[in-house]
Design a protein around this motif. Structure first.
Motif, PDB file in Angstrom:
ATOM      1  N   LYS A  12       0.761   4.152   2.719  1.00 54.10           N
ATOM      2  CA  LYS A  12       1.374   3.920   4.035  1.00 54.10           C
ATOM      3  C   LYS A  12       2.751   3.274   3.940  1.00 54.10           C
ATOM      4  CE  LYS A  12      -3.186   3.203   6.132  1.00 54.10           C
ATOM      5  NZ  LYS A  12      -4.056   2.249   6.875  1.00 54.10           N
ATOM      6  N   ARG A  13       3.139   2.847   2.731  1.00 57.84           N
ATOM      7  CA  ARG A  13       4.377   2.091   2.508  1.00 57.84           C
ATOM      8  C   ARG A  13       4.370   0.794   3.324  1.00 57.84           C
ATOM      9  NH1 ARG A  13       9.011   4.580   0.102  1.00 57.84           N
ATOM     10  NH2 ARG A  13       8.185   6.085  -1.388  1.00 57.84           N
ATOM     11  N   ASP A  14       3.187   0.202   3.490  1.00 62.17           N
ATOM     12  CA  ASP A  14       3.051  -1.042   4.227  1.00 62.17           C
ATOM     13  C   ASP A  14       2.937  -2.210   3.258  1.00 62.17           C
ATOM     14  OD1 ASP A  14       3.084   0.264   6.617  1.00 62.17           O
ATOM     15  OD2 ASP A  14       0.905   0.294   6.865  1.00 62.17           O
TER      16      ASP A  14
ATOM     17  N   ASN B 100       0.876  -1.173   0.000  1.00 61.25           N
ATOM     18  CA  ASN B 100       0.000   0.000   0.000  1.00 61.25           C
ATOM     19  C   ASN B 100       0.909   1.219   0.000  1.00 61.25           C
ATOM     20  OD1 ASN B 100      -1.474   2.311   0.983  1.00 61.25           O
ATOM     21  ND2 ASN B 100      -3.119   0.915   1.546  1.00 61.25           N
TER      22      ASN B 100
END
Length: 788
Positions: free
Chosen positions: A175-177, A172
């Motif tokens: 969010k850099r998740d 994602n």
């Protein structure tokens, strides 16, 4: 999953590279392509002429990959040393110095859908995101823990899929998740994940493996579980996969020397050596592939594979643009050349149906089926019979069409939708929408297609309800259309579901926009001011900037009402229920209920520059100026910000009674008590005409011009007078020549106002006794309304 196979010989071959061709991409203008090679060069090609337009030099190592932005303005390439070069999509010139992006080879690049970011993937185990304005690194690199072979943005741009040797990772980007991680092909011993491709609706991610698992696998993006069995056919590593714009065909390029197409059974296209890259042309009708033979081969896609309907490309394009006479002529030429061409008879039946020539449509459909029964023939027969209101026979024809689908899920699904649409067109009602909703609930249904069809049906039902003054019902239908459209408002459904455009002439580009606008109209006419405000807020919040600009142009006037603080954070929401937008004034109770408070004290007064009563005022679309008329025989052009008069406008010999400004602000018209009409330049305030009236036998009004209004395109000005001596109550003037182009004589000369309808189709005239509705195009009388 079976394969499709086009011609086994390429229709053209492009030769100029001196080493293996590693990547190929077609630019959106459909005229050019760009290729990269291990000869350290990129080449920009003219697709029509087959010549190299530019050799793009700059790399000092083998170029391994390239990408083109969706708008074609940017090209990026990466090489074996980890260097990245951005290029100008139009000229092929480099945009920035070579970027030392990675410490190992760059194996994949992809632009975000809006072109603002570029993702680069390398065998140094990292994926990096680059700002395409500054070409600086954006944020911290994503560490993937192993060599990366492919990176692809999702169609929405929210997710980034990364194929590595050991797994497939989904990030994602907001969010850099890492939101998902699964082995993919690496679940097989010594197998790697080599390539990725998304379907256009973002519901599926497809992946391809190396030689230890030379299959294609499909993943559900809601669960990241595998869908169905792997697709088998290649015998070596699958280096690249690509999905066409319609989402119905996938092409794969392999080291086994073959390019394969996947949907129907057929033979593959063969290179003389390993194939490393493949892409579709923008129109989806050709494939371009390159590999170890140093060539880029162009292959022709068989008719009817990328889309369900088998139809001549020129005739298809004519149907899409609405040029039905040309489509008819092209198909007739094909029939004349081959009287047994059953496909062309069926296609001409579709075109006849678009023109409501149902008997001709049925005749062509019957001829098609008599030559050779087929899927397309029975579809055309079903549509023609529905148009003739022979619904029972039509359903029987569609049932026969199902016997020609070969149990293919996509074809069967498409046919179910066509049958539902035909039934709806024959009898538009809630009951005929139900089959589409039921189809959407089935396993493996194309839910996006179902939502598109339901949204279109709901807009039609809403329009019917509006015509019947059932505004609450209309609002419900338009709301349902808006809700369905939320899933595709930012997708190119016009191209994805082009067959609907061909068959029914649907305008899918503006479907969601139309549903939102019509919902606002219906809600305000139903007296639901608060709901209108919410609808307008939703419409603006869900729109990108170009669409917001369209909505603002659609609703140009600012409300004179003061909104409470909540609404002040959404300045344009104030437009939605104001008199300036919908010509509706909320009641005192409505204003109190929603916190809308009329100001008791003016926020500003303009200096008393008129020498008599001010009789008319209008604000320009630019919201920077206004024009006023007065009994002092003058007009004045004002600067709204400074409150000063920009120009005194003199031409009338009597009192100015009314004025109007065109929608584009380029024209002003004013009417006087002695029947004088004057046209003015909206930019300069200079007169464009003399004072026109009926003196000395000239055409025009004798008496007081009480009201004026410009048509939506500003090409026509409507004027009305309440003088019994006028030969016409209403006059229509051409704003280029300022000559009369039409007139209406009302049976009640006591006219007090005139207005074009929002769609420009009607003119409303208010008299002392009634409201009269006229159709200016043909001067006929479509309606008559007594005041309530």
């Amino acid at each position: 999953m079976a394969q499709l196979v086009p011609s086994t010989m390429p229709v053209r071959v492009f030769e100029d590279h001196k080493a293996c061709v590693t990547a190929v991409a077609v630019l959106p203008d459909e005229r050019r392509m760009v290729t990269s090679s291990e000869d350290k060069m990129l080449r920009l090609w003219d697709l029509k002429q087959g010549v190299v337009l530019k050799e793009m030099a700059g790399h000092h190592a083998n170029v391994k990959t390239l990408a083109v932005s969706r708008d074609g303005r940017l090209i990026a390439s990466g090489d074996q040393d980890g260097d990245l070069i951005p290029w100008h999509g139009d000229t092929g010139d480099s945009l920035a110095p070579t970027i030392d992006a990675h410490i190992e080879k760059i194996y994949s690049l992809d632009f975000s859908p809006d072109g603002s970011m570029l993702a680069s993937a390398s065998w140094d185990d990292t994926t990096k995101l680059w700002n395409t304005t500054t070409w600086q690194l954006s944020g911290t690199p994503i560490s993937c823990g192993t060599d990366i072979n492919c990176v692809r943005y999702s169609p929405s741009g929210e997710l980034l899929a990364i194929a590595t040797d050991h797994n497939i990772q989904i990030y994602n980007l907001g969010k850099r998740d890492c939101v998902a991680k699964f082995k993919g092909h690496a679940a097989i011993s010594s197998a790697y994940n080599f390539s990725l491709a998304w379907t256009p609706d973002g519901t599926r991610l497809l992946s391809a493996g190396n030689s230890n698992d030379c299959t294609i696998r499909v993943w559900d993006s809601s669960t990241w579980e595998q869908v169905g069995d792997p697709w088998t056919g290649h015998t070596s590593a699958i280096n690249t996969i690509a999905v066409d714009a319609s989402g119905t065909v996938l092409a794969s390029a392999s080291s086994d020397k073959f390019v394969r197409l996947w949907r129907l059974s057929d033979r593959p296209m063969k290179h003389s050596s390993g194939v490393h890259c493949v892409t579709f042309s923008v129109d989806g009708r050709h494939i371009l592939s390159g590999g170890d033979d140093l060539k880029i081969s162009e292959w022709e896609l068989p008719k009817g594979l990328s889309l369900m309907l088998v139809i001549n490309a020129a005739a298809r394009n004519a149907c899409i643009t609405g040029d039905l006479p040309s489509a008819t002529q092209l198909l007739t030429q094909q029939i004349d050349a081959d009287p047994n061409d059953f496909d062309s008879y069926a296609n001409r039946s579709f075109v006849m149906a678009r023109q409501f020539a149902w008997n001709d449509a049925l005749q062509d459909a019957t001829k098609s089926v008599s030559i050779e029964p087929s899927l397309i023939g029975y579809i055309s027969m079903g549509l023609a019979l529905c148009g003739n209101q022979q619904v029972h026979d039509a359903m029987a024809a569609f049932d026969l069409a199902f016997t020609f689908t070969n149990a293919d899920p996509k074809t069967t699904h498409f046919l179910f939708l066509i049958k539902a649409i035909a039934s709806f067109n024959a009898k538009p009602c809630e009951q005929t929408v139900l089959p589409v909703q039921e189809l959407a609930a089935r396993p493996n249904a194309d839910s996006l297609a179902c939502r598109v069809v339901e949204a279109y049906m709901r807009v039609q039902l809403g329009t019917i309800a509006m015509d019947g003054a059932l505004h609450r019902d209309a609002a419900s239908h338009f709301t349902a259309a808006v809700n369905a459209g939320a899933f595709f408002s930012k997708l190119d459904v016009h191209s994805t579901y082009e067959d609907f455009v061909v068959l029914f002439g649907w305008d899918l580009k503006s479907l969601w926009q139309t549903a939102n606008q019509q919902r606002c109209h219906a809600l305000v006419r139903a007296g639901k001011v608060g709901a209108t405000l919410e609808a307008y807020r939703y419409m603006m919040d869900m729109s990108d900037e170009p669409t917001k600009a369209i909505f603002r142009a659609w609703a140009p006037g600012k409300s004179s009402l003061s909104m409470k603080n909540e609404l002040n954070t959404h300045g344009d929401v104030a437009l939605a229920a104001s008199a300036a937008l919908f010509c509706v004034v909320p009641t005192s109770s409505q204003m109190a209920q929603f916190g809308v408070i009329p100001s008791a004290i003016p926020v500003r007064e303009f200096a008393k520059c008129h020498g008599g009563s001010v009789t008319a005022v209008a604000v320009f679309p630019d919201r920077r100026r206004m024009v006023t008329g007065s009994q002092d025989k003058m007009l004045r052009l004002w600067d709204l910000k400074t409150g000063v008069v920009l120009k005194k406008m003199e031409r009338h010999s009597g009192q100015v009674k009314t004025l109007a400004v065109s929608r584009d602000g380029r024209l002003i018209a004013s009417g006087g008590e002695d029947g004088e009409l004057v046209g003015w330049d909206g930019d300069t305030g200079e007169p464009l005409t003399r004072a026109i009236n009926a003196t000395a036998g000239r055409p025009g009004h004798f008496g007081w011009i009480v009201s004026l209004d410009f048509s939506l395109d500003s090409a026509v000005l409507a004027t009305c007078s309440n003088s019994p001596n006028d030969y016409a109550t209403l006059m229509l003037w051409c704003t280029q020549t300022w000559q009369i182009r039409g007139h209406i004589k009302s049976n009640n000369p006591a006219v007090s106002g005139i207005r074009y309808s929002p769609d420009g189709e009607h003119i409303a005239i208010a008299t002392v006794n009634d409201i009269q509705i006229w159709k200016p195009g043909c001067m006929r009388w479509p309606g008559y309304a007594k005041p309530r």
